[in-house]
Design a protein around this motif. Structure first.
Motif, mmCIF file in Angstrom:
data_model
loop_
_atom_site.group_PDB
_atom_site.id
_atom_site.type_symbol
_atom_site.label_atom_id
_atom_site.label_comp_id
_atom_site.label_asym_id
_atom_site.label_seq_id
_atom_site.Cartn_x
_atom_site.Cartn_y
_atom_site.Cartn_z
ATOM 1 N N LEU A 1 -6.890 5.916 10.349
ATOM 2 C CA LEU A 1 -5.651 5.144 10.301
ATOM 3 C C LEU A 1 -5.811 3.771 10.940
ATOM 4 C CD1 LEU A 1 -3.018 7.897 11.186
ATOM 5 C CD2 LEU A 1 -3.495 6.915 8.939
ATOM 6 N N ALA A 2 -6.668 3.668 11.928
ATOM 7 C CA ALA A 2 -6.842 2.397 12.622
ATOM 8 C C ALA A 2 -7.411 1.320 11.706
ATOM 9 C CB ALA A 2 -7.754 2.588 13.831
ATOM 10 N N ALA A 3 -8.051 1.752 10.609
ATOM 11 C CA ALA A 3 -8.726 0.791 9.730
ATOM 12 C C ALA A 3 -7.941 0.463 8.467
ATOM 13 C CB ALA A 3 -10.103 1.337 9.351
ATOM 14 N N VAL A 4 -6.713 0.980 8.347
ATOM 15 C CA VAL A 4 -5.984 0.784 7.089
ATOM 16 C C VAL A 4 -4.658 0.079 7.343
ATOM 17 C CG1 VAL A 4 -7.053 2.840 6.111
ATOM 18 C CG2 VAL A 4 -4.810 3.037 7.178
ATOM 19 N N ALA A 5 -4.142 -0.533 6.265
ATOM 20 C CA ALA A 5 -2.887 -1.271 6.357
ATOM 21 C C ALA A 5 -1.694 -0.327 6.365
ATOM 22 C CB ALA A 5 -2.783 -2.243 5.176
ATOM 23 N N ASP A 6 -0.567 -0.842 6.845
ATOM 24 C CA ASP A 6 0.663 -0.056 6.823
ATOM 25 C C ASP A 6 1.093 0.218 5.386
ATOM 26 O OD1 ASP A 6 0.887 0.021 9.567
ATOM 27 O OD2 ASP A 6 2.221 -1.723 9.688
ATOM 28 N N PRO A 7 1.638 1.407 5.127
ATOM 29 C CA PRO A 7 2.122 1.711 3.777
ATOM 30 C C PRO A 7 3.590 1.307 3.595
ATOM 31 C CG PRO A 7 2.250 3.677 5.108
ATOM 32 C CD PRO A 7 1.679 2.592 5.998
ATOM 33 N N VAL A 8 3.935 0.964 2.375
ATOM 34 C CA VAL A 8 5.335 0.762 2.021
ATOM 35 C C VAL A 8 5.952 2.059 1.511
ATOM 36 C CG1 VAL A 8 4.841 0.090 -0.364
ATOM 37 C CG2 VAL A 8 6.908 -0.737 0.737
ATOM 38 N N LEU A 9 5.078 2.987 1.103
ATOM 39 C CA LEU A 9 5.510 4.247 0.502
ATOM 40 C C LEU A 9 4.538 5.346 0.927
ATOM 41 C CD1 LEU A 9 7.152 5.918 -1.668
ATOM 42 C CD2 LEU A 9 5.507 5.058 -3.362
ATOM 43 N N VAL A 10 5.068 6.481 1.374
ATOM 44 C CA VAL A 10 4.249 7.649 1.706
ATOM 45 C C VAL A 10 4.781 8.835 0.912
ATOM 46 C CG1 VAL A 10 3.547 9.278 3.502
ATOM 47 C CG2 VAL A 10 3.649 6.827 4.014
ATOM 48 N N ILE A 11 3.882 9.489 0.182
ATOM 49 C CA ILE A 11 4.269 10.641 -0.635
ATOM 50 C C ILE A 11 3.457 11.852 -0.198
ATOM 51 C CG2 ILE A 11 4.318 11.639 -2.946
ATOM 52 C CD1 ILE A 11 4.696 8.864 -4.081
ATOM 53 N N GLU A 12 4.143 12.897 0.229
ATOM 54 C CA GLU A 12 3.487 14.182 0.465
ATOM 55 C C GLU A 12 3.764 15.039 -0.760
ATOM 56 O OE1 GLU A 12 6.607 16.831 2.963
ATOM 57 O OE2 GLU A 12 5.691 15.207 4.143
ATOM 58 N N GLU B 1 0.831 -1.199 0.000
ATOM 59 C CA GLU B 1 0.000 0.000 0.000
ATOM 60 C C GLU B 1 0.869 1.254 0.000
ATOM 61 O OE1 GLU B 1 -3.772 -0.067 1.774
ATOM 62 O OE2 GLU B 1 -3.467 1.796 2.894
ATOM 63 N N ALA B 2 0.429 2.228 -0.796
ATOM 64 C CA ALA B 2 1.084 3.537 -0.823
ATOM 65 C C ALA B 2 0.075 4.589 -0.406
ATOM 66 C CB ALA B 2 1.617 3.843 -2.215
ATOM 67 N N TRP B 3 0.547 5.593 0.343
ATOM 68 C CA TRP B 3 -0.297 6.726 0.715
ATOM 69 C C TRP B 3 0.201 7.965 -0.011
ATOM 70 C CZ3 TRP B 3 -0.378 6.187 6.815
ATOM 71 C CH2 TRP B 3 -1.037 4.990 7.158
ATOM 72 N N VAL B 4 -0.737 8.692 -0.623
ATOM 73 C CA VAL B 4 -0.423 9.946 -1.306
ATOM 74 C C VAL B 4 -1.280 11.043 -0.689
ATOM 75 C CG1 VAL B 4 -0.418 11.188 -3.505
ATOM 76 C CG2 VAL B 4 0.136 8.736 -3.455
ATOM 77 N N PHE B 5 -0.636 12.129 -0.238
ATOM 78 C CA PHE B 5 -1.334 13.230 0.420
ATOM 79 C C PHE B 5 -1.331 14.465 -0.474
ATOM 80 C CE2 PHE B 5 -0.374 10.387 3.832
ATOM 81 C CZ PHE B 5 -1.398 10.562 4.766
ATOM 82 N N VAL B 6 -2.522 15.061 -0.642
ATOM 83 C CA VAL B 6 -2.665 16.223 -1.519
ATOM 84 C C VAL B 6 -3.506 17.290 -0.827
ATOM 85 C CG1 VAL B 6 -3.574 17.090 -3.704
ATOM 86 C CG2 VAL B 6 -2.520 14.826 -3.618
ATOM 87 N N ARG B 7 -2.972 18.498 -0.761
ATOM 88 C CA ARG B 7 -3.771 19.665 -0.392
ATOM 89 C C ARG B 7 -3.989 20.492 -1.656
ATOM 90 N NH1 ARG B 7 -5.286 20.465 4.622
ATOM 91 N NH2 ARG B 7 -4.056 19.739 6.407
ATOM 92 N N VAL B 8 -5.225 20.852 -1.913
ATOM 93 C CA VAL B 8 -5.562 21.563 -3.146
ATOM 94 C C VAL B 8 -5.332 23.056 -2.937
ATOM 95 C CG1 VAL B 8 -7.356 22.049 -4.836
ATOM 96 C CG2 VAL B 8 -7.225 19.780 -3.758
ATOM 97 N N ILE B 9 -4.350 23.591 -3.654
ATOM 98 C CA ILE B 9 -4.008 25.012 -3.563
ATOM 99 C C ILE B 9 -4.415 25.730 -4.848
ATOM 100 C CG2 ILE B 9 -2.174 26.684 -3.165
ATOM 101 C CD1 ILE B 9 -2.708 24.834 -0.789
ATOM 102 N N ASP B 10 -3.968 25.210 -5.981
ATOM 103 C CA ASP B 10 -4.180 25.853 -7.280
ATOM 104 C C ASP B 10 -5.289 25.125 -8.042
ATOM 105 O OD1 ASP B 10 -3.971 27.191 -9.698
ATOM 106 O OD2 ASP B 10 -2.269 26.003 -10.372
ATOM 107 N N ASN B 11 -6.508 25.243 -7.585
ATOM 108 C CA ASN B 11 -7.637 24.632 -8.259
ATOM 109 C C ASN B 11 -7.365 23.173 -8.592
ATOM 110 O OD1 ASN B 11 -9.338 26.941 -8.265
ATOM 111 N ND2 ASN B 11 -8.175 27.795 -9.948
ATOM 112 N N PHE B 12 -7.177 22.892 -9.892
ATOM 113 C CA PHE B 12 -7.032 21.515 -10.321
ATOM 114 C C PHE B 12 -5.579 21.089 -10.501
ATOM 115 C CE2 PHE B 12 -11.038 23.207 -12.029
ATOM 116 C CZ PHE B 12 -11.917 22.414 -11.329
#
Length: 400
Positions: A90-101, A18-29
């Protein structure tokens, strides 16, 4: 700087997928566009289950309206600022092998605490730039206060950079579409696009700007047939505010407005998956944002980049760094005219009306040289490893 193989991480037991990708929307799309495309490629090419954490689901719903069923390996989560809510997620998800901010967004403390336990590869996926300093810093580690190392991933056009996001079958799809008129017509009909056009066809997806009335005047005075497909409402709003078009003009998708030999068409908003086909239909383009810019590179057509403006004109360094590399082999006549207009578009030049028309006519007279130069640059980029190929090598995650 030569391309390096930073092979620093590998899963120990093969169980973490599993990989987690985190996105905050700053510039519309713009931010969500890169985040979604990155997530799709992680799922498709690295065979990972991707959990995309995003703080604006509305932006994603518009850009990728079919995301719930488009990629079953991607789970979209609402990024909640409430720490207790994040803990429950977080309690309901598997550990990630990769985290991308993405783009330096700060990860929640609950996420970082979880990472200290499972110790995934942690990347800060930065904005695309062709500046030399980014190549020097690409894939460098930074020791964090929690004891984990965060690596900085700089996408770019240099072989030693983090590469660009590209699908493995991109060229095959582009070739098939450009060779099959029936496919092109079906696409036009699907999105209510005109089946015919006059003169050169330009796709214009750009920000609001005081330059648009000036550029419309430039194209009108050039006195050659030309059709502009206007995507999004910002260019139309700029023209209406300057009274270049009537107040009731170009209000609806499909509306047409004619200024001498210049035909303006307001086209509908298309999902991200359809944007490539707009570019493949066009003779040239003006694009904004990072994802659209990269898609124009892959399309291999002449284009201008209407870059997002930053304080202290920092965006101009980024703009010039890219074009200085891209134009290295261009004919002198094309290079000079192009840069004058690119700077004019992005607030770095000071062309008067007469000079603007002269520069455009110089570029237009060198049209075939521009077409060839754009295609050659695109082919060179296609020959490089993509960002996901480089990431697979860096992480030791298997590439499909």
């Amino acid at each position: 700087m030569q391309s390096q193989d930073f092979s620093v991480y590998a899963p120990t037991d093969g169980s973490a997928t599993e990989a987690w990708v985190f996105v905050r929307v700053i510039d519309n799309f713009g931010d969500v566009g890169v985040g979604w495309r990155l997530s799709c490629l992680l799922a498709e090419l690295l065979c990972l289950r991707v959990r995309l954490w995003i703080d604006d689901l509305g932006a994603l719903d518009r850009l990728v309206p079919e995301h719930a069923g488009y990629q079953p390996q991607i789970v979209v989560e609402t990024w909640q600022d409430d720490e207790a809510a994040m803990q429950r997620q977080l309690a309901a998800v598997a550990d990630p092998v990769l985290v991308i901010e993405t783009f330096g967004c700060d990860l929640p403390s609950a996420v970082q605490a979880r990472m200290t336990e499972c110790r995934p590869l942690w990347l800060n996926w930065e904005y695309l730039t062709a500046e030399d300093w980014a190549v020097d810093l690409h894939a460098m580690p930074s020791l964090q206060a929690n004891g984990l190392e965060k690596y900085f991933w700089f996408m770019g056009v240099d072989a030693a950079s983090g590469g660009l996001l590209r699908e493995a079958d991109y060229l095959a799809k582009r070739t098939a579409f450009q060779q099959q008129v029936s496919m092109q017509q079906a696409f036009r009909q699907q999105y209510g696009l005109p089946l015919q056009h006059s003169g050169q066809l330009w796709l214009v997806f750009a920000y609001a700007s005081v330059c648009w009335p000036q550029w419309m005047a430039m194209w009108r005075q050039a006195d050659a047939p030309m059709t502009l497909w206007l995507a999004g409402g910002q260019v139309v709003d700029s023209l209406r505010a300057a009274q270049v078009i009537a107040p009731d003009a170009l209000q609806q998708d499909g509306d047409v407005y004619v200024l001498d030999k210049l035909t303006l068409v307001r086209i509908p908003f298309v999902p991200q998956a359809a944007f490539d086909r707009l570019l493949w239909l066009a003779d040239a383009a003006i694009v904004r944002g990072e994802d659209s810019f990269v898609r124009a590179l892959w399309a291999g057509l002449p284009f201008f980049w209407h870059i997002y403006r930053q304080d202290d004109d920092a965006h101009l360094h980024k703009l010039h760094a890219f074009w200085n590399k891209a134009m290295a082999g261009w004919p002198v006549g094309v290079r000079g005219a192009f840069m004058a207009l690119s700077d004019d578009l992005n607030g770095a030049g000071n062309l008067d009306g007469l000079r603007r028309v002269e520069v455009w006519q110089d570029l237009y007279a060198n049209w075939q040289n521009w077409v060839k130069a754009a295609a050659v640059w695109s082919e060179m980029l296609h020959a490089q490893d993509s960002a996901l190929e480089k990431l697979a090598r860096f992480s030791h995650l298997p590439l499909k």
